[in-house]
Each structure stands twice: as C-alpha cells, then as structure tokens.
Design a protein around this motif. Structure first.
Motif, PDB file in Angstrom:
ATOM      1  N   PHE A 106      -3.048  34.290   3.221  1.00 40.96           N
ATOM      2  CA  PHE A 106      -2.531  33.121   2.470  1.00 40.96           C
ATOM      3  C   PHE A 106      -2.217  33.359   0.979  1.00 40.96           C
ATOM      4  N   ALA A 107      -1.106  33.251   0.488  1.00 40.76           N
ATOM      5  CA  ALA A 107      -0.856  33.363  -0.733  1.00 40.76           C
ATOM      6  C   ALA A 107      -1.167  34.751  -1.375  1.00 40.76           C
ATOM      7  N   GLY A 108      -1.273  35.674  -0.578  1.00 41.38           N
ATOM      8  CA  GLY A 108      -1.571  37.024  -0.994  1.00 41.38           C
ATOM      9  C   GLY A 108      -3.213  37.330  -0.930  1.00 41.38           C
ATOM     10  N   ALA A 109      -3.968  36.180  -0.444  1.00 45.98           N
ATOM     11  CA  ALA A 109      -5.378  36.432  -0.349  1.00 45.98           C
ATOM     12  C   ALA A 109      -5.711  36.514   1.162  1.00 45.98           C
ATOM     13  N   GLU A 110      -6.678  37.426   1.456  1.00 43.61           N
ATOM     14  CA  GLU A 110      -7.258  37.577   2.897  1.00 43.61           C
ATOM     15  C   GLU A 110      -8.166  36.303   3.260  1.00 43.61           C
ATOM     16  N   VAL A 111      -7.906  35.632   4.104  1.00 42.19           N
ATOM     17  CA  VAL A 111      -8.682  34.504   4.813  1.00 42.19           C
ATOM     18  C   VAL A 111      -9.111  34.889   6.070  1.00 42.19           C
ATOM     19  N   LYS A 112     -10.522  34.338   6.377  1.00 44.09           N
ATOM     20  CA  LYS A 112     -11.056  34.665   7.626  1.00 44.09           C
ATOM     21  C   LYS A 112     -10.881  33.224   8.344  1.00 44.09           C
ATOM     22  N   VAL A 113     -10.427  33.298   9.754  1.00 39.45           N
ATOM     23  CA  VAL A 113     -10.256  31.914  10.268  1.00 39.45           C
ATOM     24  C   VAL A 113     -10.375  32.285  11.844  1.00 39.45           C
ATOM     25  N   ARG A 114     -10.665  31.290  12.573  1.00 41.57           N
ATOM     26  CA  ARG A 114     -10.681  31.282  14.053  1.00 41.57           C
ATOM     27  C   ARG A 114      -9.493  31.384  14.685  1.00 41.57           C
ATOM     28  N   GLU A 115      -9.223  32.498  15.535  1.00 38.76           N
ATOM     29  CA  GLU A 115      -7.846  32.688  16.207  1.00 38.76           C
ATOM     30  C   GLU A 115      -7.942  31.461  17.249  1.00 38.76           C
ATOM     31  N   LEU A 128      -7.605  26.438   7.676  1.00 40.91           N
ATOM     32  CA  LEU A 128      -7.587  26.742   6.072  1.00 40.91           C
ATOM     33  C   LEU A 128      -8.363  25.975   5.332  1.00 40.91           C
ATOM     34  N   LEU A 129      -8.440  24.621   5.850  1.00 38.74           N
ATOM     35  CA  LEU A 129      -9.178  23.680   5.062  1.00 38.74           C
ATOM     36  C   LEU A 129     -10.541  24.134   5.001  1.00 38.74           C
ATOM     37  N   ALA A 130     -11.094  24.393   6.256  1.00 35.51           N
ATOM     38  CA  ALA A 130     -12.555  24.888   6.279  1.00 35.51           C
ATOM     39  C   ALA A 130     -12.769  26.212   5.685  1.00 35.51           C
ATOM     40  N   ALA A 131     -11.902  26.988   5.317  1.00 31.50           N
ATOM     41  CA  ALA A 131     -11.955  28.251   4.748  1.00 31.50           C
ATOM     42  C   ALA A 131     -11.697  28.114   3.169  1.00 31.50           C
ATOM     43  N   GLY A 132     -11.593  26.840   2.777  1.00 33.20           N
ATOM     44  CA  GLY A 132     -11.526  26.251   1.311  1.00 33.20           C
ATOM     45  C   GLY A 132     -10.229  26.537   0.835  1.00 33.20           C
ATOM     46  N   VAL A 133      -9.127  26.829   1.570  1.00 32.05           N
ATOM     47  CA  VAL A 133      -7.881  26.994   0.720  1.00 32.05           C
ATOM     48  C   VAL A 133      -7.241  25.729   0.442  1.00 32.05           C
ATOM     49  N   SER A 134      -6.623  25.564  -0.869  1.00 29.87           N
ATOM     50  CA  SER A 134      -6.246  24.424  -1.637  1.00 29.87           C
ATOM     51  C   SER A 134      -5.463  24.586  -2.804  1.00 29.87           C
ATOM     52  N   PRO A 135      -4.359  24.145  -3.087  1.00 33.59           N
ATOM     53  CA  PRO A 135      -3.588  23.275  -1.924  1.00 33.59           C
ATOM     54  C   PRO A 135      -2.458  24.331  -1.143  1.00 33.59           C
ATOM     55  N   PHE A 136      -2.034  23.551  -0.403  1.00 38.38           N
ATOM     56  CA  PHE A 136      -1.174  24.338   0.685  1.00 38.38           C
ATOM     57  C   PHE A 136       0.363  24.291   0.016  1.00 38.38           C
ATOM     58  N   CYS A 169       1.521  19.452   4.874  1.00 35.91           N
ATOM     59  CA  CYS A 169       0.978  20.744   5.065  1.00 35.91           C
ATOM     60  C   CYS A 169       2.046  22.166   5.208  1.00 35.91           C
ATOM     61  N   LEU A 170       3.163  21.570   4.994  1.00 37.05           N
ATOM     62  CA  LEU A 170       4.172  22.520   4.932  1.00 37.05           C
ATOM     63  C   LEU A 170       3.897  23.802   4.368  1.00 37.05           C
ATOM     64  N   VAL A 171       4.082  24.973   5.037  1.00 40.31           N
ATOM     65  CA  VAL A 171       3.688  26.237   4.599  1.00 40.31           C
ATOM     66  C   VAL A 171       5.015  27.380   5.114  1.00 40.31           C
ATOM     67  N   GLU A 172       5.043  28.436   4.581  1.00 47.23           N
ATOM     68  CA  GLU A 172       6.008  29.404   4.996  1.00 47.23           C
ATOM     69  C   GLU A 172       5.217  30.432   6.004  1.00 47.23           C
ATOM     70  N   ILE A 173       5.570  30.676   7.138  1.00 50.23           N
ATOM     71  CA  ILE A 173       5.027  31.650   7.779  1.00 50.23           C
ATOM     72  C   ILE A 173       6.049  32.673   8.232  1.00 50.23           C
ATOM     73  N   ASP A 174       6.122  33.801   7.749  1.00 49.66           N
ATOM     74  CA  ASP A 174       7.089  34.865   7.993  1.00 49.66           C
ATOM     75  C   ASP A 174       8.542  34.434   7.317  1.00 49.66           C
ATOM     76  N   ALA A 185      -4.006  36.109  14.601  1.00 49.07           N
ATOM     77  CA  ALA A 185      -4.308  37.299  13.754  1.00 49.07           C
ATOM     78  C   ALA A 185      -3.323  38.075  13.319  1.00 49.07           C
ATOM     79  N   GLY A 186      -3.600  38.125  11.939  1.00 49.15           N
ATOM     80  CA  GLY A 186      -2.348  39.146  10.989  1.00 49.15           C
ATOM     81  C   GLY A 186      -1.441  38.269  10.604  1.00 49.15           C
ATOM     82  N   MET A 187      -1.376  36.968  10.593  1.00 48.12           N
ATOM     83  CA  MET A 187      -0.406  36.029   9.851  1.00 48.12           C
ATOM     84  C   MET A 187      -0.184  36.004   8.690  1.00 48.12           C
ATOM     85  N   THR A 188       1.078  36.140   8.236  1.00 47.48           N
ATOM     86  CA  THR A 188       1.382  36.039   6.576  1.00 47.48           C
ATOM     87  C   THR A 188       1.885  34.779   6.242  1.00 47.48           C
TER      88      THR A 188
END
Length: 96
Positions: free
Chosen positions: A15-24, A32-40, A62-67, A80-83
């Motif tokens: 997410f935004a160039g940083a590795e984030v560990k989340v539940r598949e 992302l919220l549980a992992a402390g990511v902010s803002p989206f 919560c709009l983001v860009e995925i690929d 797994a592996g989403m950018t």
C-alpha cells in the motif's frame, strides 16, 4: 480499529509502496484500517485526508487504485500480493 482475534495467517500486500500484513480473504478496507493505514486518499479540491466512512460502498471515501484501476476498498476482498496506491483524482479546470 483493531482485530478481535489474531489471524492465523497473514499475507503481504503493498500500500503506497509499503508492505502491509493483512488477512487473506478479508475486507480490504477493514484490514487496512486494522493494520493502521491512514489516509486512504486525499480529496482533489482541498487535499483533505479521507478514510472509509460507510463501509458499504455508498460514499467512495475508501477509493484506492488497485493495479491502476480505481476501486472501493470496502467492496474488495484481500488477495495476496495486491499492489495498492492512494487514488489520485485530478480536479477538472473551472474553465472547462
């Protein structure tokens, strides 16, 4: 926001160039919220930071860009592996 239980297996996403560990298979916005990511994202007019609000696909905060494709994180399942990057909306010219 915090997880009620410790997940047995976490996967890595970017997410935004940083590795984030989340539940598949989890809800992307919630994970992302549980992992402390902010803002989206940031608003195109004022640059104000935005995070998920409704968590049901109605508000687009919560709009983001995925690929390279704009997606609502609250309506997306973790794979797994989403950018993911922050959504970059461009303000249209007032003269257009």
């Amino acid at each position: 926001m915090r997880r009620l239980q410790t997940p047995e297996q976490l996967v890595s996403i970017q997410f935004a160039g940083a590795e984030v560990k989340v539940r598949e298979g989890g809800n992307l916005a919630a994970e992302l919220l549980a992992a402390g990511v902010s803002p989206f994202r940031e608003t195109p007019v004022s640059g104000a930071p935005r995070n998920p609000y409704c968590m049901m696909g109605a508000c687009f905060d919560c709009l983001v860009e995925i690929d390279g494709v704009a997606r609502q994180a609250c309506m997306t399942e973790v794979v797994a592996g989403m950018t993911i990057s922050r959504h970059s909306a461009v303000r249209e010219s007032d003269n257009a």
